[in-house]
Every structure is written in structure tokens, then in C-alpha cells.
Motif scaffolding. Sequence first.
Motif, short mmCIF file in Angstrom:
data_model
loop_
_atom_site.label_atom_id
_atom_site.label_comp_id
_atom_site.label_asym_id
_atom_site.label_seq_id
_atom_site.Cartn_x
_atom_site.Cartn_y
_atom_site.Cartn_z
N ALA A 32 0.81 -1.04 -0.03
CA ALA A 32 -0.12 -0.21 0.11
C ALA A 32 0.98 1.35 0.01
N TRP A 33 0.20 2.35 -0.36
CA TRP A 33 0.97 3.73 -0.09
C TRP A 33 -0.13 4.59 0.51
N MET A 34 0.45 5.75 1.14
CA MET A 34 -0.41 6.50 1.94
C MET A 34 0.05 8.11 1.87
N TRP A 35 -0.95 9.05 1.67
CA TRP A 35 -0.61 10.36 1.84
C TRP A 35 -1.01 10.90 3.34
N TYR A 36 -0.40 11.71 4.04
CA TYR A 36 -0.90 12.20 5.15
C TYR A 36 -0.69 13.62 5.28
N GLY A 37 -1.51 14.47 5.96
CA GLY A 37 -1.26 16.01 6.13
C GLY A 37 -0.39 16.28 7.13
N ILE A 38 0.31 17.17 6.90
CA ILE A 38 1.34 18.10 8.08
C ILE A 38 0.56 19.30 8.58
N SER A 39 0.54 19.21 9.76
CA SER A 39 -0.10 20.67 10.17
C SER A 39 0.67 20.95 11.56
N ARG A 40 0.08 21.67 12.43
CA ARG A 40 0.78 22.29 13.90
C ARG A 40 0.24 21.06 14.85
N PHE A 41 -0.61 20.04 14.42
CA PHE A 41 -1.13 18.85 15.40
C PHE A 41 -1.48 19.62 16.95
N GLU A 42 -2.07 20.58 16.89
CA GLU A 42 -2.36 21.30 18.08
C GLU A 42 -3.27 20.40 18.87
N LYS A 43 -4.32 19.86 18.20
CA LYS A 43 -5.36 19.05 18.92
C LYS A 43 -5.83 17.77 17.93
N GLN A 44 -6.67 16.86 18.42
CA GLN A 44 -7.53 16.02 17.41
C GLN A 44 -8.20 17.01 16.72
N ILE A 45 -8.46 16.76 15.58
CA ILE A 45 -9.33 17.17 14.30
C ILE A 45 -10.80 17.25 14.93
N PRO A 46 -11.53 18.11 15.04
CA PRO A 46 -12.86 18.17 15.38
C PRO A 46 -13.54 17.23 14.37
N TYR A 47 -14.30 16.12 14.62
CA TYR A 47 -15.14 15.44 13.65
C TYR A 47 -16.36 15.43 14.20
#
Length: 425
Positions: free
Chosen positions: A274-289
Motif C-alpha cells: 500500500a501507499w499513503m499520503w498524510y497531512g502535516i499541520s501543527r497537530f495542535e489537537k485532535q481534528i474536530p469530527y
Amino acid sequence: MSEIKIGKNAIENLTRGMYEDSKIIYREYIQNAADQIDYAIKNALFDEDLFIDIKIDKSRRNVTIKDNATGVRQEMIEFALANVADSDKVKGETKGFRGIGRLGGLAYCEKLRFITTAKGESQKTIMTWDAKALGKMLDDGTVKDAAGTILQRIITYEYEECPVDDHYFIVEMLGITNENVDLLDSEKVKEYIALNAPVPYDSKFYYKQKIYEYLQEKGFPKNEYKIFVDGEDILKLYTTTLFERNSAGQRRKYDDVYDIRIQEFHNDNGELLAWMWYGISRFEKQIPYPLNETAGIRLRQSNIQIGNERTLIPLFKEARGNLYFIGEVHAVHKDLTPNARRDYFNENSIRNDFEAQLKYFFHSTLHSLYIDANRAKNAYKKEIALYKKEDEYSKKKGRFVSDREKQKIEQEIEAAKTEDVKAKR
């Protein structure tokens, strides 16, 4: 030995008992249409653009799903559409292969209709399945007929003239039942298809070009299709902005996805799993879902989602880790076979390799990313706390209420310095 009987409960398992969410039936019919579009493109059958067009008639409680690919030739109708679990598709080469997905619509409507013609034919075939009658027979304990006999009783055929250049396949779910009104909610359907179906990335997701360049370099297909719902071109919902709600309940931006990373997963034989892509952010907290609909690492095969946003959580070091990211894992190994419900893969040695590789990467790299980000954020807070204490001391110099107050603030500054040093380290 007498012929083995397949009882009517098998039909119930393939219809009413197959899916937890009725909207999954859109994925099943889109998957079938996509396979025919692939076949048409591979064999250069048509010059025109090929598409999947979905129309929802809420007032009449009808849903229509049409593709303008190959259609099914009249002499192949019974084999291709009436036979159950007898598909001629090749596992690992096509998106669907079991020959059961088309039956799913029987659980959600009063009549299921397939209308199709192939180029060069002067007639279209209208195949109608009486889902309401089927439901009554399934619920009637006195009906003991075999599954095949029951299906023969509910299927009828009609033929009508059509232009010889026509080629299409239409699914009609007529009389959507009261229990499945979500199938008639246009906005919910659009969101479901945007998250689950093989559609392109939106232009607002700037990093899609990085993904496309990777696919081109590897020689992988995009597996993207033009899918319309009530005339709207459906695209994936990824953006570069992450949102939260403020104290007043209003949506506001709190972080950005400022880059993506691509990672490959191989087994010990060097085969790409498999391959994947993932986003880079400041990872301040869990992303509200679900405020951010695309939160979480999603699992896909042939660009169709497997399971949901929670499917890969067991492979993270801690459950909360998944929601620090947006991204997709694309399974490519031919032996990663989706189960009948398409909520995960069948168990085998390749799936074990796949899970082991992902688990290691999630535990080592992804876990470290958001943990280190939290540590950095906390270190920053400790430094700010120190500055505030020093500023308070500076402003009070010579104006302390008592030596005791001065001593207290000096002790607080020393404690803040100690915490700041620890946090930086």
C-alpha cells in the motif's frame, strides 16, 4: 446425491442483512459502473466522455443511477444480472468480483429495475425485480422455495426499441421505503459519495498535484470518475484548512495543512502492499469530527473507501491518534481482498503483513509527530508563563505590599524557570 438447496435466507443475507448503512448501495452501483467505464476505456470503445449520473426524485421516492459505458448485451442479461455470486470479473483486476452487490437495492425499495442496451442493439432490456413481493416471501414462514426459485418468481423482462448507437446501464430504485429515506436526502448522498466513491480531489486541496505526480511516477491509475448527483459534479472534501467551533458555536479556522507526506509499505519480499499520503499541520489537537468531514486516516482500494473513518484506529498506538491527521492509505496488493461488506479485508498472510507495516509506521512516525507537537506547544506555554511572571516582578519592583509578597513572586519565577528548562529539554 441430490442437488443441494440454497434456502431463501441466503437472499435475505445478501439484501437486508448485508449493510449497516443504506447509502452503501450507492457505492455498490458506482463500483459496478466504474468497472464498465474502465473496460470501455481500456478497449477504446467510445470517443465520448464517460460518466455516472445520479438523480434523486424525492417526491416520487425514486433513485436513478446511470452510466454511459458498455451496457449489457441482450443475450448476456440473465448471466450477468440474474445469476447470483457468479460474476465473470477477475479478482484483483476489477473493483467488484463477487456478483452480489447489485442485489443490495432490493432491501431499500419496492421495485428494482435495470435498463440497459449495448452499442449496435436496436432494443433495450428492462429487467424488473419485485422487491416488495420478495419481502413478503422472505417474511412468510410457509414459503419454503429455494433462493433461485424465489428470484425467478420476482423477475420480469420487457423490451423496447432504442437507437442502435445507444449504450448505457441504468439502475432504478423505485418506491424507496420509509425506513431508508436517507437515500433521498440529496445533501447526505453527496457527502457520502464525496467521502466514499472514486471521485477527484477538489481544486481547493492544493497538494493533489503531489499525489498525481506520485501516481504518474509509479504508473498507477488515478481511478477517478465523473460522478454527478442532481447535476452537481462530486469531488473529495479535502481542503487545507482545519476548523473548530468557538465558545459561541461558530466555525473558525484553527490550523492549516501546510504540506503532505507520501509513504510506501512493502512486505519482506519487497512487494508493495500500500501507499499513503498524510497531512502535516501543527497537530495542535485532535481534528474536530464531524465538523471536519475528512478527519482521520481513511483506507481505500481502487480509490473506493473501505470501512469508515474509524477502520484504521486499531493500528494506532492510541485511539485518539487517528484524528490528529487527514490522509488516505491506498491498498494496492492483489491479495488484499475486501470482504463482502467492504468494511475491511479478508484475513490472510498479506493482510497480516499490511497491518504489521502500518502499525509500525503509525506507532513510530505518526505517534511521534503529534506527541512532539504537543510537547513543543506545552514548552511554548511554559515559556510564556515565565515571561509573565518576570514581567509581573519587574512592574512591582519597589512597590511590593510586603517582603512576603516579593518572596512569593521570586519563588514562582524560579519554579517557572525550572518548568521552562524541563519543557525545552
